[in-house]
Design a protein around this motif. Sequence first.
Motif, PDB file in Angstrom:
ATOM      1  N   ARG A 234       0.825  -1.221   0.000  1.00 48.59           N
ATOM      2  CA  ARG A 234       0.000   0.000   0.000  1.00 48.59           C
ATOM      3  C   ARG A 234       0.853   1.262   0.000  1.00 48.59           C
ATOM      4  NH1 ARG A 234      -2.864   0.155   6.030  1.00 48.59           N
ATOM      5  NH2 ARG A 234      -1.044  -0.374   7.282  1.00 48.59           N
ATOM      6  N   ASP A 235       2.093   1.171   0.431  1.00 50.50           N
ATOM      7  CA  ASP A 235       2.999   2.324   0.418  1.00 50.50           C
ATOM      8  C   ASP A 235       4.080   2.058  -0.615  1.00 50.50           C
ATOM      9  OD1 ASP A 235       4.914   4.317   0.862  1.00 50.50           O
ATOM     10  OD2 ASP A 235       4.442   4.418   3.007  1.00 50.50           O
ATOM     11  N   ARG A 236       4.001   2.759  -1.728  1.00 49.23           N
ATOM     12  CA  ARG A 236       4.918   2.489  -2.840  1.00 49.23           C
ATOM     13  C   ARG A 236       6.308   3.059  -2.614  1.00 49.23           C
ATOM     14  NH1 ARG A 236       1.856   2.549  -8.642  1.00 49.23           N
ATOM     15  NH2 ARG A 236       0.307   0.942  -8.143  1.00 49.23           N
ATOM     16  N   GLU A 237       6.497   3.793  -1.536  1.00 48.84           N
ATOM     17  CA  GLU A 237       7.815   4.356  -1.273  1.00 48.84           C
ATOM     18  C   GLU A 237       8.521   3.654  -0.115  1.00 48.84           C
ATOM     19  OE1 GLU A 237       7.537   8.538  -0.663  1.00 48.84           O
ATOM     20  OE2 GLU A 237       6.780   8.957  -2.677  1.00 48.84           O
ATOM     21  N   ARG A 238       7.737   3.196   0.886  1.00 46.40           N
ATOM     22  CA  ARG A 238       8.370   2.627   2.066  1.00 46.40           C
ATOM     23  C   ARG A 238       8.079   1.139   2.253  1.00 46.40           C
ATOM     24  NH1 ARG A 238       7.321   7.906   3.443  1.00 46.40           N
ATOM     25  NH2 ARG A 238       5.118   7.464   3.833  1.00 46.40           N
ATOM     26  N   GLY A 239       7.328   0.533   1.358  1.00 48.36           N
ATOM     27  CA  GLY A 239       7.086  -0.896   1.469  1.00 48.36           C
ATOM     28  C   GLY A 239       8.344  -1.695   1.178  1.00 48.36           C
ATOM     29  N   ARG A 240       8.372  -2.932   1.654  1.00 48.45           N
ATOM     30  CA  ARG A 240       9.518  -3.810   1.409  1.00 48.45           C
ATOM     31  C   ARG A 240       9.029  -5.187   0.986  1.00 48.45           C
ATOM     32  NH1 ARG A 240      11.238   0.513   2.805  1.00 48.45           N
ATOM     33  NH2 ARG A 240      13.245   0.982   3.802  1.00 48.45           N
ATOM     34  N   ILE A 241       9.860  -5.859   0.193  1.00 49.80           N
ATOM     35  CA  ILE A 241       9.580  -7.219  -0.260  1.00 49.80           C
ATOM     36  C   ILE A 241      10.762  -8.094   0.134  1.00 49.80           C
ATOM     37  CG2 ILE A 241       9.119  -8.700  -2.245  1.00 49.80           C
ATOM     38  CD1 ILE A 241       8.224  -6.107  -3.722  1.00 49.80           C
ATOM     39  N   LEU A 291      18.305 -14.608   1.628  1.00 53.86           N
ATOM     40  CA  LEU A 291      17.107 -13.802   1.849  1.00 53.86           C
ATOM     41  C   LEU A 291      17.395 -12.394   1.345  1.00 53.86           C
ATOM     42  CD1 LEU A 291      14.235 -13.833   3.048  1.00 53.86           C
ATOM     43  CD2 LEU A 291      15.213 -12.856   5.129  1.00 53.86           C
ATOM     44  N   TYR A 292      16.629 -11.970   0.344  1.00 50.01           N
ATOM     45  CA  TYR A 292      16.782 -10.650  -0.256  1.00 50.01           C
ATOM     46  C   TYR A 292      15.790  -9.690   0.402  1.00 50.01           C
ATOM     47  CZ  TYR A 292      19.293 -12.779  -4.239  1.00 50.01           C
ATOM     48  OH  TYR A 292      20.190 -13.435  -5.046  1.00 50.01           O
ATOM     49  N   VAL A 293      16.223  -8.479   0.678  1.00 47.66           N
ATOM     50  CA  VAL A 293      15.338  -7.409   1.120  1.00 47.66           C
ATOM     51  C   VAL A 293      15.312  -6.370   0.012  1.00 47.66           C
ATOM     52  CG1 VAL A 293      14.832  -5.681   2.883  1.00 47.66           C
ATOM     53  CG2 VAL A 293      15.908  -7.842   3.536  1.00 47.66           C
ATOM     54  N   LEU A 294      14.135  -6.191  -0.602  1.00 52.23           N
ATOM     55  CA  LEU A 294      13.993  -5.352  -1.786  1.00 52.23           C
ATOM     56  C   LEU A 294      13.054  -4.190  -1.504  1.00 52.23           C
ATOM     57  CD1 LEU A 294      13.361  -8.296  -4.271  1.00 52.23           C
ATOM     58  CD2 LEU A 294      15.557  -7.212  -3.786  1.00 52.23           C
ATOM     59  N   ARG A 295      13.329  -3.078  -2.173  1.00 50.51           N
ATOM     60  CA  ARG A 295      12.485  -1.894  -2.011  1.00 50.51           C
ATOM     61  C   ARG A 295      12.070  -1.379  -3.381  1.00 50.51           C
ATOM     62  NH1 ARG A 295      13.815   3.363   1.825  1.00 50.51           N
ATOM     63  NH2 ARG A 295      11.851   4.474   1.473  1.00 50.51           N
ATOM     64  N   PRO A 296      10.779  -1.145  -3.576  1.00 50.67           N
ATOM     65  CA  PRO A 296      10.335  -0.609  -4.871  1.00 50.67           C
ATOM     66  C   PRO A 296      10.846   0.808  -5.100  1.00 50.67           C
ATOM     67  CG  PRO A 296       8.493  -1.500  -3.599  1.00 50.67           C
ATOM     68  CD  PRO A 296       9.658  -1.405  -2.669  1.00 50.67           C
ATOM     69  N   THR A 297      10.943   1.185  -6.345  1.00 53.44           N
ATOM     70  CA  THR A 297      11.299   2.543  -6.739  1.00 53.44           C
ATOM     71  C   THR A 297      10.179   3.090  -7.623  1.00 53.44           C
ATOM     72  OG1 THR A 297      12.438   1.871  -8.772  1.00 53.44           O
ATOM     73  CG2 THR A 297      13.731   1.885  -6.725  1.00 53.44           C
TER      74      THR A 297
END
Length: 542
Positions: A234-241, A291-297
């Motif tokens: 829901r937060d395209r700047e602070r969400g993480r995958i 384990l990858y920690v990814l952040r959208p841009t």
Amino acid sequence: MGGHEAIDELLAEAGVDGLRLRGALALLSGGRWWTLSDLVRETATPRRTIESLLRVLPLEHSGDRVRIPMDQVNRFNAGVEPEISDLGNPVSEMVPEHAETLARLERLIAEAPRGRHALDHVSATAETVLRRALLLGRRFWLPGARLLCVGDHDLTSLAVRMVHPEVEVAVADIDDRILEFIDAQDLGVRTRWADLRLGLPPSLRGWADLAITDPPYTPEGIGLFAARAAEGLRDRERGRILVAYGASERTPMLALKVQKALVDLNLLHEAIFPHFNRYHGAEAIGSAADLYVLRPTTKTWPAIAARLDRLATAIYTQGPQAVESAPAGRPDRAGGAAGPGADSAADSAADSAAEEAAVTAFGPGLLAGDWPRGLLPQVPRTRLATLLAKPYAADPERVAIAVPAGLEAALPRLLLATRARHVRVLLAAPVAGLPALATLLAPVYELTAEGRVLDAVRLAPPEGGPDRIIRAILDSAHGKLANTWREALTRPDLTTTPGLTKRQARAAVEEAAPWAGDATPLELPLHRLTQMAAEITAPTPA
């Protein structure tokens, strides 16, 4: 060449990657007996590499377990501590504090439905899913947060709810058995059915703050699951995958292809914890995954749209929707392949001709799925994903649906997604579990099957009573179940008693189905649809 010289050569050949081999030597020299599988998992080293080490060592055996004889351990001193480096495990010191949770997770994993090879299921260890939960708490502020598990055969959702009950957790999974098992634990996890090739459940789009997934280890699988996970934020700047992915040290090019699939989505790599995940199986990759920690841009979203536009159904490493089978096998009805066991060319042509004749004689007003281009060119067509996503604008009397191998779990949802009076389904194999399917859909359809062709004829609606309410809900399968249910309870023409007020209807639905939320019937696990029908038909207390 003697044993010691062979080991020296093996270690020299490993070069800077020799630390794990030396760790295996230290373990074998410690007096404990080791199975091959335990050594692979403990050292996160591919099975073939451990086997090459065991071949050159003098070993004593106890059943399927081995160790270096105690009178020779000094000769093979590896010069390292037996404990393998915890560089990829920043929460290892926290695990002992959660011994009771760990024991409970071990029981749950042992009791859970067995994995399906065609879905690339390999169970993570209980300690792995506990560490995932602990890492989330160490890395992120969790009070009020929402976590989406994109596939959850590992039961990470249960671990998170045990450790962080303040976190809302939802699971989207293709396996109805897993969803039912998770619900049975009554830990407050929101479960939704999804074949990610056909879309993320509407109620989970833009829902989560964090998403975690352990997808099929192919570039296609990683790209699809990561894209759907991003759709859930829901937060395209602070969400993480968070993504689990492992590859053998012997196949770096495969790992590069997978990482490129993530880069193509314009996802920022914030961290990679090496060998964080351990598994019961997957020995070819050392029973371990990073384990990858990814952040959208800002560039992630158009990249996701482009990725999903060229979506393929073949995303797995084995089974009818395996990536490697797609080029060689006969194309299936959704752009995949029938796989290595496909019929001969002559049989295939005969089958196709018979199927096309059956569909032509049926006279559909809509073709759903991937049909041959020359078949009924004047008839409108739609994708399976589109059929599930929204009601079809027209109201055709007859609809023909092609369901390829590997998408059979979508069959009951596809039948509920159309309002046609007669639906003919072409499957890749004779329909399995017809009695159970017929019972589930009995409020709506009468089903018959012959070979790979399934016919569903819509029944006349009941005049009233509980069965009429169930039918109203299933006839509005794209609508929110709770809304349709409440509305039906307020209509005297659908019940045998005077209609309830809106407030009474809302309270009745919330009491009977607190799990309904804003889900549609199409995204609910099948056991929830059965439960819904039981709740509606249950006698009203005096």
